[in-house]
Design an enzyme around this catalytic site. Sequence first.
Site, PDB file in Angstrom:
ATOM      1  CE  LYS A  82      -2.257  -0.668   3.587  1.00 58.34           C
ATOM      2  NZ  LYS A  82      -2.225   0.037   4.801  1.00 58.34           N
ATOM      3  NE  ARG A  87       7.374  -3.170   6.765  1.00 61.17           N
ATOM      4  CZ  ARG A  87       6.130  -2.744   6.605  1.00 61.17           C
ATOM      5  NH1 ARG A  87       5.758  -2.176   5.482  1.00 61.17           N
ATOM      6  NH2 ARG A  87       5.234  -2.902   7.556  1.00 61.17           N
ATOM      7  NE  ARG A 112       1.568  -4.129  11.663  1.00 62.12           N
ATOM      8  CZ  ARG A 112       2.671  -4.396  10.957  1.00 62.12           C
ATOM      9  NH1 ARG A 112       3.599  -5.184  11.443  1.00 62.12           N
ATOM     10  NH2 ARG A 112       2.826  -3.864   9.774  1.00 62.12           N
ATOM     11  NE  ARG A 154       6.403  -0.541  10.431  1.00 58.40           N
ATOM     12  CZ  ARG A 154       5.363  -0.332   9.637  1.00 58.40           C
ATOM     13  NH1 ARG A 154       5.533   0.211   8.459  1.00 58.40           N
ATOM     14  NH2 ARG A 154       4.157  -0.658  10.029  1.00 58.40           N
ATOM     15  NE  ARG A 214      -4.437  -0.089  10.511  1.00 60.74           N
ATOM     16  CZ  ARG A 214      -3.464   0.429   9.760  1.00 60.74           C
ATOM     17  NH1 ARG A 214      -3.582   1.600   9.228  1.00 60.74           N
ATOM     18  NH2 ARG A 214      -2.370  -0.265   9.550  1.00 60.74           N
TER      19      ARG A 214
HETATM   20  P1  ADP Z   1       0.655  -1.413   8.616  1.00 67.26           P
HETATM   21  O1  ADP Z   1      -0.476  -1.163   7.660  1.00 67.26           O
HETATM   22  O2  ADP Z   1       1.762  -2.196   7.992  1.00 67.26           O
HETATM   23  O3  ADP Z   1       0.238  -1.972   9.944  1.00 67.26           O
HETATM   24  P2  ADP Z   1       0.910   1.460   9.094  1.00 67.26           P
HETATM   25  O4  ADP Z   1       2.175   2.197   8.917  1.00 67.26           O
HETATM   26  O5  ADP Z   1      -0.227   1.796   8.200  1.00 67.26           O
HETATM   27  O6  ADP Z   1       1.358  -0.053   8.952  1.00 67.26           O
HETATM   28  O7  ADP Z   1       0.387   1.607  10.603  1.00 67.26           O
HETATM   29  C1  ADP Z   1       1.221   1.344  11.692  1.00 67.26           C
HETATM   30  C2  ADP Z   1       0.434   1.374  13.008  1.00 67.26           C
HETATM   31  O8  ADP Z   1      -0.148   2.672  13.213  1.00 67.26           O
HETATM   32  C3  ADP Z   1      -0.757   0.429  13.112  1.00 67.26           C
HETATM   33  O9  ADP Z   1      -0.374  -0.892  13.480  1.00 67.26           O
HETATM   34  C4  ADP Z   1      -1.594   1.116  14.192  1.00 67.26           C
HETATM   35  O10 ADP Z   1      -1.059   0.899  15.480  1.00 67.26           O
HETATM   36  C5  ADP Z   1      -1.417   2.581  13.874  1.00 67.26           C
HETATM   37  N1  ADP Z   1      -2.463   3.100  12.958  1.00 67.26           N
HETATM   38  C6  ADP Z   1      -2.265   3.588  11.701  1.00 67.26           C
HETATM   39  N2  ADP Z   1      -3.428   3.962  11.156  1.00 67.26           N
HETATM   40  C7  ADP Z   1      -4.385   3.724  12.067  1.00 67.26           C
HETATM   41  C8  ADP Z   1      -5.799   3.876  12.111  1.00 67.26           C
HETATM   42  N3  ADP Z   1      -6.463   4.385  11.060  1.00 67.26           N
HETATM   43  N4  ADP Z   1      -6.457   3.502  13.219  1.00 67.26           N
HETATM   44  C9  ADP Z   1      -5.824   3.010  14.284  1.00 67.26           C
HETATM   45  N5  ADP Z   1      -4.494   2.823  14.321  1.00 67.26           N
HETATM   46  C10 ADP Z   1      -3.776   3.162  13.238  1.00 67.26           C
END
Ligand code: ADP
Length: 189
Positions: free
Chosen positions: A13, A124, A141, A130, A85
């Site tokens: 993404k 990754r 996740r 990370r 999300r």
């Molecule tokens: P990934 O999609 O690989 O989990 P992201 O970089 O999109 O990675 O998000 C990392 C973290 O940030 C998530 O695991 C969550 O803890 C938090 N996060 C990001 N976007 C949201 C959201 N819309 N609602 C709740 N938590 C979020």
Amino acid sequence: MRILILGPQGSGKGTQARRIADVYDVPHVATGDILRRAVAEGSELGERVAPILERGDLVPDDLMVDLIRERLADEDGFVLDGFPRTVPQAEALDAMLDEIGKPLDAVLLLEVSDDVALERLLGRGAEEGRPDDAPDAIRNRLRLYHGLTEPVVERYRGEGTLLAVDGEQPIDAVSTAIEDALESLGARR
Ligand code: ADP
């Protein structure tokens, strides 16, 4: 262009959203990047969300909705990556865009299997360190994706606005498929 990009962790993404942002000249609004930046800066928000991110849990909806409302307030176009999300987040986004008369032009879904997602994320984690790419956090996740984010996908699928793309292809092939899908909607670069 106002584009939403959905897909599980490891679907590519972020990579594709950056490319779309470039091609269509719109900002890439990535909630994960915004939150990680807050953690790195040690802001109040960062201190609050750091342990949540580390576990791979979700930040509370109200906090995310406020953050996005503020971030999108002055933008005409965007590629939104990482939000919504959960269904309450999707409802809040719809209401927000409705209110300002700026509906989404497209909702993209990058489809990959859990096996491919897991393999990419473990790679990754080893490369970038990370913290939420540790095996337990990854599993958490992906579980949250299936439980809480897939209903968001189904919501847009039901509205007939979803464009699904095979995310297991090579990066350039995914980009081409996305551009074709967007152009079929009449999107102009
Ligand atoms: P990934 O999609 O690989 O989990 P992201 O970089 O999109 O990675 O998000 C990392 C973290 O940030 C998530 O695991 C969550 O803890 C938090 N996060 C990001 N976007 C949201 C959201 N819309 N609602 C709740 N938590 C979020």
